[in-house]
Design a protein around this motif. Structure first.
Motif, PDB file in Angstrom:
ATOM      1  N   ASP A   1       0.856  -1.174   0.000  1.00  0.00           N
ATOM      2  CA  ASP A   1       0.000   0.000   0.000  1.00  0.00           C
ATOM      3  C   ASP A   1       0.897   1.230   0.000  1.00  0.00           C
ATOM      4  O   ASP A   1       1.990   1.208   0.566  1.00  0.00           O
ATOM      5  CB  ASP A   1      -0.880   0.020   1.252  1.00  0.00           C
ATOM      6  N   SER A   2       0.426   2.284  -0.626  1.00  0.00           N
ATOM      7  CA  SER A   2       1.165   3.544  -0.639  1.00  0.00           C
ATOM      8  C   SER A   2       0.166   4.680  -0.805  1.00  0.00           C
ATOM      9  O   SER A   2      -0.820   4.537  -1.526  1.00  0.00           O
ATOM     10  CB  SER A   2       2.176   3.555  -1.789  1.00  0.00           C
ATOM     11  N   GLN A   3       0.421   5.795  -0.114  1.00  0.00           N
ATOM     12  CA  GLN A   3      -0.448   6.953  -0.283  1.00  0.00           C
ATOM     13  C   GLN A   3      -0.399   7.454  -1.717  1.00  0.00           C
ATOM     14  O   GLN A   3      -1.404   7.889  -2.265  1.00  0.00           O
ATOM     15  CB  GLN A   3      -0.045   8.074   0.670  1.00  0.00           C
ATOM     16  N   ARG A   4       0.810   7.374  -2.319  1.00  0.00           N
ATOM     17  CA  ARG A   4       0.963   7.862  -3.691  1.00  0.00           C
ATOM     18  C   ARG A   4       2.165   7.185  -4.331  1.00  0.00           C
ATOM     19  O   ARG A   4       3.192   6.986  -3.687  1.00  0.00           O
ATOM     20  CB  ARG A   4       1.157   9.372  -3.686  1.00  0.00           C
ATOM     21  N   ILE A   5       2.024   6.833  -5.606  1.00  0.00           N
ATOM     22  CA  ILE A   5       3.133   6.341  -6.417  1.00  0.00           C
ATOM     23  C   ILE A   5       3.284   7.286  -7.596  1.00  0.00           C
ATOM     24  O   ILE A   5       2.292   7.605  -8.267  1.00  0.00           O
ATOM     25  CB  ILE A   5       2.883   4.910  -6.931  1.00  0.00           C
ATOM     26  N   GLU A   6       4.509   7.752  -7.814  1.00  0.00           N
ATOM     27  CA  GLU A   6       4.814   8.604  -8.966  1.00  0.00           C
ATOM     28  C   GLU A   6       5.853   7.888  -9.821  1.00  0.00           C
ATOM     29  O   GLU A   6       6.883   7.452  -9.306  1.00  0.00           O
ATOM     30  CB  GLU A   6       5.369   9.955  -8.498  1.00  0.00           C
ATOM     31  N   HIS A   7       5.595   7.784 -11.119  1.00  0.00           N
ATOM     32  CA  HIS A   7       6.505   7.081 -12.017  1.00  0.00           C
ATOM     33  C   HIS A   7       7.319   8.070 -12.851  1.00  0.00           C
ATOM     34  O   HIS A   7       6.777   9.052 -13.365  1.00  0.00           O
ATOM     35  CB  HIS A   7       5.741   6.143 -12.950  1.00  0.00           C
ATOM     36  N   TYR A   8       8.618   7.780 -12.976  1.00  0.00           N
ATOM     37  CA  TYR A   8       9.555   8.623 -13.722  1.00  0.00           C
ATOM     38  C   TYR A   8      10.232   7.769 -14.787  1.00  0.00           C
ATOM     39  O   TYR A   8      11.136   6.995 -14.490  1.00  0.00           O
ATOM     40  CB  TYR A   8      10.577   9.239 -12.762  1.00  0.00           C
ATOM     41  N   PRO A   9       9.781   7.882 -16.058  1.00  0.00           N
ATOM     42  CA  PRO A   9      10.277   6.990 -17.107  1.00  0.00           C
ATOM     43  C   PRO A   9      11.770   7.144 -17.397  1.00  0.00           C
ATOM     44  O   PRO A   9      12.431   6.151 -17.689  1.00  0.00           O
ATOM     45  CB  PRO A   9       9.432   7.369 -18.328  1.00  0.00           C
ATOM     46  N   GLU A  10      12.307   8.351 -17.325  1.00  0.00           N
ATOM     47  CA  GLU A  10      13.733   8.530 -17.615  1.00  0.00           C
ATOM     48  C   GLU A  10      14.599   7.795 -16.596  1.00  0.00           C
ATOM     49  O   GLU A  10      15.663   7.297 -16.940  1.00  0.00           O
ATOM     50  CB  GLU A  10      14.098  10.011 -17.660  1.00  0.00           C
ATOM     51  N   GLN A  11      14.162   7.726 -15.359  1.00  0.00           N
ATOM     52  CA  GLN A  11      14.909   7.019 -14.319  1.00  0.00           C
ATOM     53  C   GLN A  11      14.469   5.554 -14.213  1.00  0.00           C
ATOM     54  O   GLN A  11      15.037   4.796 -13.446  1.00  0.00           O
ATOM     55  CB  GLN A  11      14.727   7.703 -12.961  1.00  0.00           C
ATOM     56  N   GLN A  12      13.442   5.198 -14.955  1.00  0.00           N
ATOM     57  CA  GLN A  12      12.878   3.854 -14.918  1.00  0.00           C
ATOM     58  C   GLN A  12      12.609   3.421 -13.478  1.00  0.00           C
ATOM     59  O   GLN A  12      13.000   2.345 -13.032  1.00  0.00           O
ATOM     60  CB  GLN A  12      13.789   2.850 -15.633  1.00  0.00           C
ATOM     61  N   ALA A  13      11.920   4.310 -12.743  1.00  0.00           N
ATOM     62  CA  ALA A  13      11.653   4.055 -11.326  1.00  0.00           C
ATOM     63  C   ALA A  13      10.373   4.761 -10.890  1.00  0.00           C
ATOM     64  O   ALA A  13       9.925   5.705 -11.523  1.00  0.00           O
ATOM     65  CB  ALA A  13      12.826   4.539 -10.478  1.00  0.00           C
TER      66      ALA A  13
END
Length: 189
Positions: A66-78
């Motif tokens: 579970d997480s309050q929020r997930i943010e994806h960053y394609p350049e960092q692949q994370a």
């Protein structure tokens, strides 16, 4: 404009320098917030109030996250996690609960980097189990193992052990402390 190969090389060099700095500064907690990683401008999506289930090939539940929020960053692949909570289900039926202030997961999902008030509870429930506190923890979910280079405090109902650096086998509940180990046992009832 930089050639793609040059840009990738420069990015890799910067990330290696950052990882080296984090690895050598074990007394200071790591910060995986988007601001500290310089990720704010490259986010391609986010998800609020996340609940994920991961299953083993045999159909057994491996982990919930579970997480309050997930943010994806394609350049960092994370992906960057806000207030992550994970439950790992052991072969013996017990549960390991892990919480932190923030985290980072590469797109390959081979590891979870946690930072800030990391708490691991082995078999949380009505009876007090084992509690591990640290400021930084790397979890390898497929291996059910975890590592830290930071100070670690392990609390049992009748003892406390602390040290710097550790390796944990989450499935078997075995923790190896690396250095500066000391402990206290309280036999009073």
């Amino acid at each position: 404009m930089l050639a793609p190969r040059t840009a990738i090389s420069m990015t890799a060099a910067l990330l290696l320098a950052l990882l080296f700095y984090w690895g050598t500064d074990s007394d200071n907690p790591q910060d995986f917030s988007a601001d500290s990683l310089g990720l704010n401008r490259q986010m391609d999506y986010f998800i609020n109030q996340v609940h994920l289930l991961q299953w083993q090939a045999d159909g057994q539940l491996l982990r919930t996250s579970d997480s309050q929020r997930i943010e994806h960053y394609p350049e960092q692949q994370a992906s960057q996690l806000s207030a992550p909570i994970s439950h790992f289900y052991r072969q013996d039926g017990n549960i390991v609960r892990v919480t932190a202030e923030s985290g980072m997961v590469p797109d390959d999902n081979k590891r979870i980097e946690l930072a800030g008030d990391v708490v691991v509870l082995d078999n949380p429930g009505p009876t007090q189990g084992t509690r591990l506190n640290t400021e930084q923890l790397t979890i390898f979910p497929a291996l059910k193992q975890a590592d830290s280079n930071s100070r670690v405090v392990i609390t049992h109902p009748d003892s406390t052990t602390e040290g710097v650096g550790m390796h944990a086998d989450l499935d078997n509940g075995i923790i190896e402390l690396h250095s500066r180990v000391k402990g206290t046992i309280n036999h009073a009832q």
